[in-house]
Design a protein around this motif. Sequence first.
Motif, PDB file in Angstrom:
ATOM      1  N   THR A 287       0.804  -1.335   0.163  1.00 56.49           N
ATOM      2  CA  THR A 287      -0.011  -0.181  -0.413  1.00 56.49           C
ATOM      3  C   THR A 287       0.618   1.017  -0.028  1.00 56.49           C
ATOM      4  O   THR A 287       0.093   2.417  -0.211  1.00 56.49           O
ATOM      5  N   GLN A 300       3.431  -1.769 -11.183  1.00 53.16           N
ATOM      6  CA  GLN A 300       2.208  -0.675 -11.734  1.00 53.16           C
ATOM      7  C   GLN A 300       1.214  -1.762 -12.360  1.00 53.16           C
ATOM      8  O   GLN A 300       1.574  -2.209 -13.517  1.00 53.16           O
ATOM      9  N   LYS A 304      -2.822   0.107 -11.040  1.00 56.10           N
ATOM     10  CA  LYS A 304      -2.457   0.597  -9.786  1.00 56.10           C
ATOM     11  C   LYS A 304      -0.951   0.299  -9.069  1.00 56.10           C
ATOM     12  O   LYS A 304      -0.318  -0.411  -9.792  1.00 56.10           O
ATOM     13  N   THR A 305      -0.784   1.438  -7.943  1.00 48.21           N
ATOM     14  CA  THR A 305       0.936   0.660  -7.573  1.00 48.21           C
ATOM     15  C   THR A 305       0.678  -0.254  -6.676  1.00 48.21           C
ATOM     16  O   THR A 305       0.295  -0.350  -5.737  1.00 48.21           O
TER      17      THR A 305
END
Length: 337
Positions: A287, A300, A304-305
Amino acid sequence: MVFLLFCLLGTGCGASEYDPEVPANLAEAVPYPARNPLTKEGVALGRKLFFDPALSGNGKISCASCHQPAKAFTDGKALSTAGITGKQLQRHVPTLVNVAWMDGLFWDGGAKDLESLSFGPLTHPDEMGQNLAALVQKLQQHESYPGLFKKAFGSDSITSAAIGKALAQFERTIISGNSRYDKYVRNEKGTMLNDKELKGLVLFRKHCSSCHTSDFFTDNKYHNNGLDAAYSDENEALAFGRGRITRKPEDIGKYKTPTLRNIAITAPYMHDGRFATLEQVLAHYRTGVKNSPTLAPELQQQGKTGIPVSAEEQTLIIQFLQSLTDDAFINAPVADN
């Protein structure tokens, strides 16, 4: 002919070839450059130098002050203050485990090979603070070093290059590959990973092995793993990581992939030691990854990362990582003086 070749290469004519044992799942043999073949005498000299505080400017700090065998050749601190000035250093002490197979050294790849690796720490004013000419003179006047250099390199005339070669020979023998994981993959009798560790291994291979490849657990490359969103050009652009060396914008924020061997005992983590525990490391990848132009593509995914693992999967990965501790290596007599 081989005897003559060793003399021409600068290895002592009385020196004996040395072939360290290498775990089968790592490699067949230890690599070394032709200009610095491994010998028993060279390795022994390098070991003595590595543990000798006489190499520092004040005679109190050795290579082993920061690269401690009991901590898998790290020091257990985020940023060391063990140097000659007592000032906090700006890089976390990396392990020397399996450096013989490393392509590029230091967090930013600033040293190309082990023969040149030691000169930075030796001469840095906040590390060992030594003048190389003064060091050569000190060792030349020592009661035993001239004879040891003659045995290793064929001459009792000590040079800074010979010091670097001897240290490199010893460092190539710092080999770790006998953890429970290693014995498991080699199918050694009586060695198993438990159910949680095996599940963690599956998850590790799925989510982590693109960078921590093979049984060396590093791809020997440089990646931006999302620690920061911006990188200051202050302090000689130290924050640029690999970009500081190459001067390429696409390398800014990238750092060398560290090996994960003995990872459970080499805390804290990252190039600046910012994470105290493995839980914090995995939480970052879940997160905490920050986006920037050079962020690794592996971080990535699906728009999302970060790495999509649950809290339970994070725990399983950590349990697997703990199986990489090599107790025999940590307690090996060869790692002591």
